[in-house]
Enzyme design. Structure first.
Site, short mmCIF file in Angstrom:
data_model
loop_
_atom_site.label_atom_id
_atom_site.label_comp_id
_atom_site.label_asym_id
_atom_site.label_seq_id
_atom_site.Cartn_x
_atom_site.Cartn_y
_atom_site.Cartn_z
N LYS A 1 10.32 37.56 21.60
CA LYS A 1 11.61 37.45 22.26
C LYS A 1 12.32 38.80 22.25
CE LYS A 1 12.31 34.44 19.14
NZ LYS A 1 12.79 33.43 18.18
N THR B 1 25.49 33.45 19.99
CA THR B 1 24.02 33.47 19.97
C THR B 1 23.43 32.92 18.68
OG1 THR B 1 24.10 35.76 19.15
CG2 THR B 1 23.89 35.45 21.54
N GLY C 1 17.04 31.49 18.45
CA GLY C 1 15.60 31.38 18.22
C GLY C 1 15.18 29.99 17.82
N CYS C 2 15.96 29.34 16.96
CA CYS C 2 15.66 27.96 16.55
C CYS C 2 15.66 27.04 17.77
CB CYS C 2 16.69 27.47 15.55
SG CYS C 2 16.84 28.46 14.05
#
Length: 262
Positions: free
Chosen positions: A174, A206, A210-211
């Site tokens: 990412k 933000t 990712g989770c």
């Protein structure tokens, strides 16, 4: 209804970890189950403290779920330490769990460290080879490959290392932390390189990105979506979740987990 399992840490602020995963599973119509690896005391401003759950209790949670609610896909997030990592790897192998999305959560959005150093080698050698997809951000990819990633070529090379040398089936690096101007570049490698480019949003909302991304991919894999389609749809969903974030807290705010895909 398909079942998904998240093996991760608990976020008392509700924006990341187990809480974000379960919200995301629900958003995609998948029944969410969980095994908690660590308890964190945190909010949008940062992580105040955390403690790992014992490996035996982590294993008991996983086995309680799978003996009654076998997941069609599962993910790991915060692993906490080497003992927990070894336990999770053994459970995956012993029960032949499928469709594994490994989100190597190492540093919170706030910059707080979320692992003990003995976890890194176990993640590299025991968990990565079991993964259908690994989803590190730029910092996590650097930790995994032991190299600084300063341009797209270096990111692509790191992706190839994680698959070809460490044994993952695929990797999505990412690019939110990569200085790429007004675009965010995510790199997917499963033998072929594919890049996803999106507009960079100027926001502090933000926390749990990712989770949420890895949970969305897990949910879509559980429903039978192909890997490429699951990644593309999940990136689109997270972009919308950031853009429509509710603006809660005074630090890095949570996403809108109810967001629609554009």
């Amino acid at each position: 209804m398909r079942i998904a399992l998240t093996i991760a840490g608990s976020d008392s602020g509700g924006g990341a970890g187990i809480q974000a995963d379960l919200k995301t599973f629900q958003r995609f119509g998948v029944f969410g189950t969980s095994a908690i690896t660590a308890i964190t005391a945190q909010n949008t401003r940062g992580v105040r403290s955390w403690e790992a759950v014992s490996p035996d209790l982590v294993r008991a949670q996983i086995e309680s779920v799978i003996e009654d609610l076998m997941p069609a896909a599962f993910k790991t997030g915060m692993i906490a330490n080497g003992g927990v990592a070894l336990t999770v790897a053994a459970a995956i192998r012993d029960h032949s769990l499928q469709n594994y999305v490994l989100d190597p959560v190492m540093v919170a959005t706030s910059g707080d460290k979320l692992f003990q150093d003995d976890a890194i080698d176990v993640i590299r050698t025991q968990l990565v080879p079991l993964a259908s997809l690994v989803t590190p951000n730029l910092q996590e990819a650097e930790i995994l490959v032991g190299e600084k990633l300063e341009d797209e070529d270096a990111i692509a090379h790191a992706a190839e290392m994680i698959v070809n040398e460490m044994g993952a089936a695929a990797v999505l690096i990412k690019g939110g932390h990569f200085a790429s101007g007004d675009r965010v570049v995510d790199v997917l490698y499963d033998g072929d390189i594919r890049t996803f480019r999106a507009q960079r949003l100027q926001t502090t909302n933000t926390h749990g990105t990712g989770c949420t991304l890895s949970a969305a991919i897990t949910a879509l894999l559980a429903t039978g979506e192909s890997l490429h389609a699951a990644v593309r749809r999940s990136i689109d969903y997270v972009q919308r979740a950031i853009a429509t974030a509710p603006g809660l807290g005074s630090g890095n705010g949570p996403l809108n987990h109810l967001a629609e895909e554009s």
